[in-house]
Design a protein around this motif. Structure first.
Motif, PDB file in Angstrom:
ATOM      1  N   ALA A 181       0.820  -1.209   0.000  1.00  0.00           N
ATOM      2  CA  ALA A 181       0.000   0.000   0.000  1.00  0.00           C
ATOM      3  C   ALA A 181       0.857   1.264   0.000  1.00  0.00           C
ATOM      4  N   LEU A 182       1.944   1.243   0.787  1.00  0.00           N
ATOM      5  CA  LEU A 182       2.839   2.402   0.820  1.00  0.00           C
ATOM      6  C   LEU A 182       3.520   2.616  -0.532  1.00  0.00           C
ATOM      7  N   MET A 183       3.915   1.526  -1.181  1.00  0.00           N
ATOM      8  CA  MET A 183       4.540   1.658  -2.500  1.00  0.00           C
ATOM      9  C   MET A 183       3.545   2.162  -3.537  1.00  0.00           C
ATOM     10  N   LEU A 184       2.279   1.746  -3.416  1.00  0.00           N
ATOM     11  CA  LEU A 184       1.257   2.231  -4.338  1.00  0.00           C
ATOM     12  C   LEU A 184       1.040   3.726  -4.162  1.00  0.00           C
ATOM     13  N   ILE A 185       1.007   4.184  -2.915  1.00  0.00           N
ATOM     14  CA  ILE A 185       0.878   5.618  -2.655  1.00  0.00           C
ATOM     15  C   ILE A 185       2.091   6.372  -3.199  1.00  0.00           C
ATOM     16  N   ASP A 186       3.272   5.803  -2.979  1.00  0.00           N
ATOM     17  CA  ASP A 186       4.499   6.416  -3.500  1.00  0.00           C
ATOM     18  C   ASP A 186       4.477   6.471  -5.016  1.00  0.00           C
ATOM     19  N   LEU A 187       3.945   5.422  -5.639  1.00  0.00           N
ATOM     20  CA  LEU A 187       3.859   5.394  -7.097  1.00  0.00           C
ATOM     21  C   LEU A 187       2.931   6.466  -7.627  1.00  0.00           C
ATOM     22  N   ILE A 188       1.828   6.709  -6.923  1.00  0.00           N
ATOM     23  CA  ILE A 188       0.856   7.714  -7.371  1.00  0.00           C
ATOM     24  C   ILE A 188       1.409   9.120  -7.187  1.00  0.00           C
ATOM     25  N   GLN A 189       2.099   9.346  -6.087  1.00  0.00           N
ATOM     26  CA  GLN A 189       2.566  10.694  -5.773  1.00  0.00           C
ATOM     27  C   GLN A 189       3.870  11.068  -6.453  1.00  0.00           C
ATOM     28  N   SER A 190       4.638  10.103  -6.941  1.00  0.00           N
ATOM     29  CA  SER A 190       5.940  10.391  -7.546  1.00  0.00           C
ATOM     30  C   SER A 190       5.779  10.925  -8.959  1.00  0.00           C
ATOM     31  N   PRO A 191       6.757  11.695  -9.452  1.00  0.00           N
ATOM     32  CA  PRO A 191       6.728  12.116 -10.857  1.00  0.00           C
ATOM     33  C   PRO A 191       6.918  10.927 -11.785  1.00  0.00           C
ATOM     34  N   TRP A 192       6.533  11.086 -13.036  1.00  0.00           N
ATOM     35  CA  TRP A 192       6.532   9.937 -13.951  1.00  0.00           C
ATOM     36  C   TRP A 192       7.909   9.321 -14.167  1.00  0.00           C
ATOM     37  N   PRO A 193       9.037  10.066 -14.155  1.00  0.00           N
ATOM     38  CA  PRO A 193      10.334   9.372 -14.291  1.00  0.00           C
ATOM     39  C   PRO A 193      10.588   8.383 -13.153  1.00  0.00           C
ATOM     40  N   ALA A 194      10.226   8.786 -11.924  1.00  0.00           N
ATOM     41  CA  ALA A 194      10.418   7.891 -10.789  1.00  0.00           C
ATOM     42  C   ALA A 194       9.476   6.693 -10.877  1.00  0.00           C
ATOM     43  N   ARG A 195       8.306   6.875 -11.470  1.00  0.00           N
ATOM     44  CA  ARG A 195       7.364   5.770 -11.621  1.00  0.00           C
ATOM     45  C   ARG A 195       7.929   4.689 -12.531  1.00  0.00           C
ATOM     46  N   ILE A 196       8.550   5.111 -13.629  1.00  0.00           N
ATOM     47  CA  ILE A 196       9.124   4.123 -14.557  1.00  0.00           C
ATOM     48  C   ILE A 196      10.202   3.307 -13.870  1.00  0.00           C
ATOM     49  N   VAL A 197      11.100   3.990 -13.173  1.00  0.00           N
ATOM     50  CA  VAL A 197      12.186   3.293 -12.480  1.00  0.00           C
ATOM     51  C   VAL A 197      11.630   2.367 -11.407  1.00  0.00           C
ATOM     52  N   MET A 198      10.602   2.814 -10.690  1.00  0.00           N
ATOM     53  CA  MET A 198      10.012   2.008  -9.624  1.00  0.00           C
ATOM     54  C   MET A 198       9.392   0.734 -10.182  1.00  0.00           C
ATOM     55  N   VAL A 199       8.619   0.870 -11.246  1.00  0.00           N
ATOM     56  CA  VAL A 199       7.958  -0.295 -11.835  1.00  0.00           C
ATOM     57  C   VAL A 199       8.978  -1.270 -12.399  1.00  0.00           C
ATOM     58  N   MET A 200       9.989  -0.759 -13.075  1.00  0.00           N
ATOM     59  CA  MET A 200      11.005  -1.637 -13.658  1.00  0.00           C
ATOM     60  C   MET A 200      11.816  -2.348 -12.580  1.00  0.00           C
ATOM     61  N   SER A 201      12.044  -1.680 -11.443  1.00  0.00           N
ATOM     62  CA  SER A 201      12.798  -2.314 -10.356  1.00  0.00           C
ATOM     63  C   SER A 201      12.030  -3.462  -9.737  1.00  0.00           C
ATOM     64  N   LEU A 202      10.696  -3.393  -9.770  1.00  0.00           N
ATOM     65  CA  LEU A 202       9.860  -4.448  -9.200  1.00  0.00           C
ATOM     66  C   LEU A 202       9.369  -5.436 -10.247  1.00  0.00           C
ATOM     67  N   LEU A 203       9.838  -5.288 -11.480  1.00  0.00           N
ATOM     68  CA  LEU A 203       9.358  -6.156 -12.550  1.00  0.00           C
ATOM     69  C   LEU A 203       9.757  -7.606 -12.319  1.00  0.00           C
ATOM     70  N   ASN A 204      10.898  -7.835 -11.665  1.00  0.00           N
ATOM     71  CA  ASN A 204      11.298  -9.218 -11.386  1.00  0.00           C
ATOM     72  C   ASN A 204      10.284  -9.910 -10.484  1.00  0.00           C
ATOM     73  N   PHE A 205       9.742  -9.178  -9.511  1.00  0.00           N
ATOM     74  CA  PHE A 205       8.715  -9.757  -8.645  1.00  0.00           C
ATOM     75  C   PHE A 205       7.444 -10.061  -9.427  1.00  0.00           C
ATOM     76  N   LEU A 206       7.048  -9.153 -10.307  1.00  0.00           N
ATOM     77  CA  LEU A 206       5.831  -9.373 -11.088  1.00  0.00           C
ATOM     78  C   LEU A 206       5.978 -10.570 -12.014  1.00  0.00           C
ATOM     79  N   ILE A 207       7.153 -10.720 -12.634  1.00  0.00           N
ATOM     80  CA  ILE A 207       7.363 -11.833 -13.563  1.00  0.00           C
ATOM     81  C   ILE A 207       7.394 -13.161 -12.824  1.00  0.00           C
ATOM     82  N   PHE A 208       8.089 -13.205 -11.700  1.00  0.00           N
ATOM     83  CA  PHE A 208       8.237 -14.465 -10.973  1.00  0.00           C
ATOM     84  C   PHE A 208       6.940 -14.942 -10.347  1.00  0.00           C
ATOM     85  N   PHE A 209       6.058 -14.027  -9.940  1.00  0.00           N
ATOM     86  CA  PHE A 209       4.900 -14.434  -9.163  1.00  0.00           C
ATOM     87  C   PHE A 209       3.554 -14.162  -9.832  1.00  0.00           C
ATOM     88  N   LEU A 210       3.529 -13.348 -10.855  1.00  0.00           N
ATOM     89  CA  LEU A 210       2.271 -13.066 -11.526  1.00  0.00           C
ATOM     90  C   LEU A 210       2.193 -13.669 -12.922  1.00  0.00           C
TER      91      LEU A 210
END
Length: 283
Positions: free
Chosen positions: A179-208
């Motif tokens: 939930a905290l990361m989702l709030i951070d994702l919404i409030q961050s500027p779009w460059p930080a959003r891209i980096v955030m999503v890409m950094s967590l992409l390994n988790f999404l691929i492995f488990f989703l």
């Protein structure tokens, strides 16, 4: 997953054991630099513009930049916590798959930084300045967070002591952090959003990427490992060449185990790789 199995059979010998310890050691170096020579960190960040102009070491050195923590004690506790999580994940998945998970997160972060830099340069110009901005947004914070989330999925009901006082299960902590990361994702500027999503992409691929998450549970992993060992076990399984004097395991229990004799013990005592340096010497 068949593709992953093929990769593991072909490249597992190149996997780095105890990878989390190396990550923690890198964080210690980065933390010391941040306290003694903070200006050095500017030459370590992942700046795509500088990388293209010859500073290729930035492709690796950005992993040394530690999360922003002021207290030395809290930083040490956090590193110990993540070491325990990473070590348990490595034992649960195996060395190769854990390596793929961590290095995959780093690779996706690199790709996200390059994509962000290209978009910002095309939109605003001044490639050098945009490279510095992107570099300031990139860190291994979310890679560490992906380790935490992965551990919470594998051990959802494990109870930990929050701040050494409050007992809480891993799954509830994961919900809060998500939930905290989702709030951070919404409030961050779009460059930080891209980096955030890409950094967590390994988790999404492995488990989703698969709905069969049960195959990654520790119980299922142990069951499959025991079945493979039972299938490979020869008929004369009672005869072994090696046996650990501490845990009693032999090469039939795990073909990848290595055994050594201890020169400090009186007598012929043989130990596996996990107890060779931790056993009490026989005198």
């Amino acid at each position: 997953m068949n593709f992953m199995n093929k990769l593991e059979r072909k490249f597992s010998k190149y996997a780095v054991s105890n990878l989390t310890l190396y990550l923690i050691f890198g964080y210690v170096i980065g933390y010391v630099l941040s306290r003694t020579a903070p200006g050095m960190l500017e030459f370590l960040i992942l700046d795509p513009y500088q990388v293209l102009h010859g500073q290729v070491w930035r492709l690796v050195t950005w992993v040394l930049i530690p999360p922003s923590v002021q207290s030395v004690i809290f930083y040490a506790i956090m590193m110990l916590f993540y070491y325990q999580l990473g070590s348990n994940l490595e034992r649960t998945w195996g060395v190769f798959r854990y390596n793929v998970y961590i290095f995959g997160g780093m690779l996706y972060t690199l790709i996200g930084a390059v994509i962000t830099w290209v978009i910002m340069t095309a939109a605003y110009g001044n490639a050098a300045f945009m490279g510095t901005i992107v570099g300031s947004q990139v860190s291994t914070y979310y890679i560490c967070m992906s380790i935490f989330l992965a551990f919470a999925v594998c051990y959802p009901n494990m109870q930990v002591m929050l701040y050494f006082i409050i007992p809480i299960k891993m799954k509830w902590m994961a919900y809060v952090y998500a939930a905290l990361m989702l709030i951070d994702l919404i409030q961050s500027p779009w460059p930080a959003r891209i980096v955030m999503v890409m950094s967590l992409l390994n988790f999404l691929i492995f488990f989703l990427s698969t709905r069969d998450l049960y195959r990654y549970s520790p119980k299922e992993m142990r069951r499959k490992q025991a079945y493979r060992q039972a299938v490979r076990r020869p008929r004369n399984a009672g005869i072994t060449k090696h046996k650990c004097a501490v845990c009693g395991r032999t090469e039939l229990d795990d073909p990848s185990l290595e055994f050594r004799f201890c020169s400090k013990c009186e007598g012929n005592y043989e130990y596996c790789q996990e107890h060779l340096f931790t056993h009490q010497h026989v005198k």
